[in-house]
Design an enzyme around this catalytic site. Structure first.
Site, mmCIF file in Angstrom:
data_model
loop_
_atom_site.group_PDB
_atom_site.id
_atom_site.type_symbol
_atom_site.label_atom_id
_atom_site.label_comp_id
_atom_site.label_asym_id
_atom_site.label_seq_id
_atom_site.Cartn_x
_atom_site.Cartn_y
_atom_site.Cartn_z
ATOM 1 C CG ASP A 85 -2.317 7.989 0.455
ATOM 2 O OD1 ASP A 85 -0.842 8.449 -0.213
ATOM 3 O OD2 ASP A 85 -2.411 7.488 -0.551
ATOM 4 C CG ASP A 100 -1.593 1.220 1.658
ATOM 5 O OD1 ASP A 100 -1.847 1.691 0.640
ATOM 6 O OD2 ASP A 100 -1.730 1.461 2.888
HETATM 7 C C1 XBP Z 1 -5.093 6.056 0.516
HETATM 8 C C2 XBP Z 1 -6.640 6.856 0.321
HETATM 9 C C3 XBP Z 1 -6.341 7.852 -0.676
HETATM 10 C C4 XBP Z 1 -5.620 9.141 -0.606
HETATM 11 C C5 XBP Z 1 -5.773 10.248 -1.082
HETATM 12 O O1 XBP Z 1 -5.965 4.624 0.858
HETATM 13 O O2 XBP Z 1 -7.649 6.650 0.531
HETATM 14 O O3 XBP Z 1 -7.555 8.131 -0.858
HETATM 15 O O4 XBP Z 1 -5.671 9.577 0.904
HETATM 16 O O5 XBP Z 1 -5.654 9.703 -2.856
HETATM 17 P P1 XBP Z 1 -5.037 3.868 0.702
HETATM 18 P P2 XBP Z 1 -6.512 10.505 -3.768
HETATM 19 O O6 XBP Z 1 -3.752 3.752 1.447
HETATM 20 O O7 XBP Z 1 -5.905 2.483 1.931
HETATM 21 O O8 XBP Z 1 -4.729 2.766 -1.055
HETATM 22 O O9 XBP Z 1 -6.924 11.923 -4.222
HETATM 23 O O10 XBP Z 1 -5.523 10.247 -4.950
HETATM 24 O O11 XBP Z 1 -7.700 10.021 -4.416
HETATM 25 MG MG MG Z 2 -2.879 2.973 3.427
#
Ligand code: XBP
Ligand code: MG
Length: 278
Positions: free
Chosen positions: A34, A32
């Site tokens: 973020d 993953d």
């Molecule tokens: C990450 C997210 C994303 C980011 C924003 O979740 O939820 O939506 O916060 O990205 P994970 P975008 O780590 O579970 O993948 O604005 O590009 O959607």
């Molecule tokens: Mg995440």
């Protein structure tokens, strides 16, 4: 003339307990982005959303606490829609709301990638070390994230290495699948592209939505928590850590067995995988 007739081959099946057990070998690590590779939400995505809102003349302002609640929904466009539904019943919705959200999201991506280009968000401890070790040992690497592909590129290029996008054989990101995490679709996509079975991979996540997504795809999962996710339910994870740790900066094991180790290396990942798939 032969005296003996050839003996018909009869194959007698081994009793099940004598059959050789083929254990799946760990072939790939799926990350993953973020919260896992870098702590991007509070000082990255949140700030970029607020800049986009301000630029558009909106009075939307997502403070640190509110953003924690909004993280319940993955995907930036979906998150804005959730904000309006849950927190802004007063907001007069334009007829073209979908387009307004898409435009805001494009502006937010611009601000977010700009922040990354300025070096605002470093990788979390141990991430670079583990990736380099995996590459050294020929382990296959992939990304499975709900964030926009441009965000992944910017993070990898600015925080890891200019060419590091190519370290990953699959970048499964954003709208590439219609249903975002906690749906398993993004992991199914990555597995299919790599031609691997879930038992041949390990996922790395930081949130409950991420864990649900990976587990629904039948992937064993290692968690590194952060401030926004520390109270999530990770009872289905293989191991829960406060970070991957570094030789001089030990991790804290929150749940699971990591023996006497003080940081996550490929040896430990392999051992955990082997135990889980036995
Ligand atoms: C990450 C997210 C994303 C980011 C924003 O979740 O939820 O939506 O916060 O990205 P994970 P975008 O780590 O579970 O993948 O604005 O590009 O959607
Ligand atoms: Mg995440």
């Amino acid at each position: 003339m032969g005296l003996c007739r050839p003996i018909a081959r009869i194959s007698i099946p081994y009793p099940r307990f004598l059959q050789p057990i083929v254990m799946p070998k760990l072939q790939a690590l799926i990350f993953d982005v973020d919260g896992t590779l870098a702590d991007t939400e509070r000082d990255g995505h949140r700030v970029a959303f607020n800049r986009a809102f301000k630029e558009a003349g909106l009075d939307w302002d997502w403070d640190i606490e509110l953003y924690g609640k909004l993280l319940e929904v993955t995907g930036g466009k979906e998150r804005m829609q959730f904000y309006l539904d849950r927190f802004r019943p007063d907001f007069q919705r334009p007829a073209n709301l979908k387009q307004v959200i898409a435009d805001l999201h494009a502006a937010k991506t611009r601000h977010y990638t700009q922040l990354l280009a300025e070096g605002a968000i470093p990788l979390r401890p141990g991430v670079r070390r583990l990736l380099l070790e995996a590459r050294d040992q020929g382990m296959r690497l992939a990304i499975a994230t709900t964030t926009t592909p441009a965000n992944v590129t910017a993070l990898l290029e600015h925080a890891l290495a200019p060419d590091s996008l190519h370290w990953f054989e699959v970048i499964a990101a954003g709208d590439i699948v219609p249903a975002k995490k906690p749906a398993p679709d993004i992991y199914f996509y990555a597995l299919e592209k790599m031609g691997l079975k879930p038992a041949e991979c390990i996922a790395f996540e930081d949130s409950q939505n991420g864990l649900i997504s990976a587990r629904q795809a039948r992937l064993e999962t290692i968690i590194t928590i952060n401030d926004y996710t520390k109270d999530h339910d990770f009872s289905d994870a293989l191991l829960v850590l406060d970070s991957f740790g570094e030789p001089g900066a030990p991790y804290q094991v929150i749940r699971g067995q990591a023996g006497w180790t003080t940081y996550l290396d490929l040896d430990l990942v392999r051992q955990l995988h082997q135990k889980a798939t036995m």
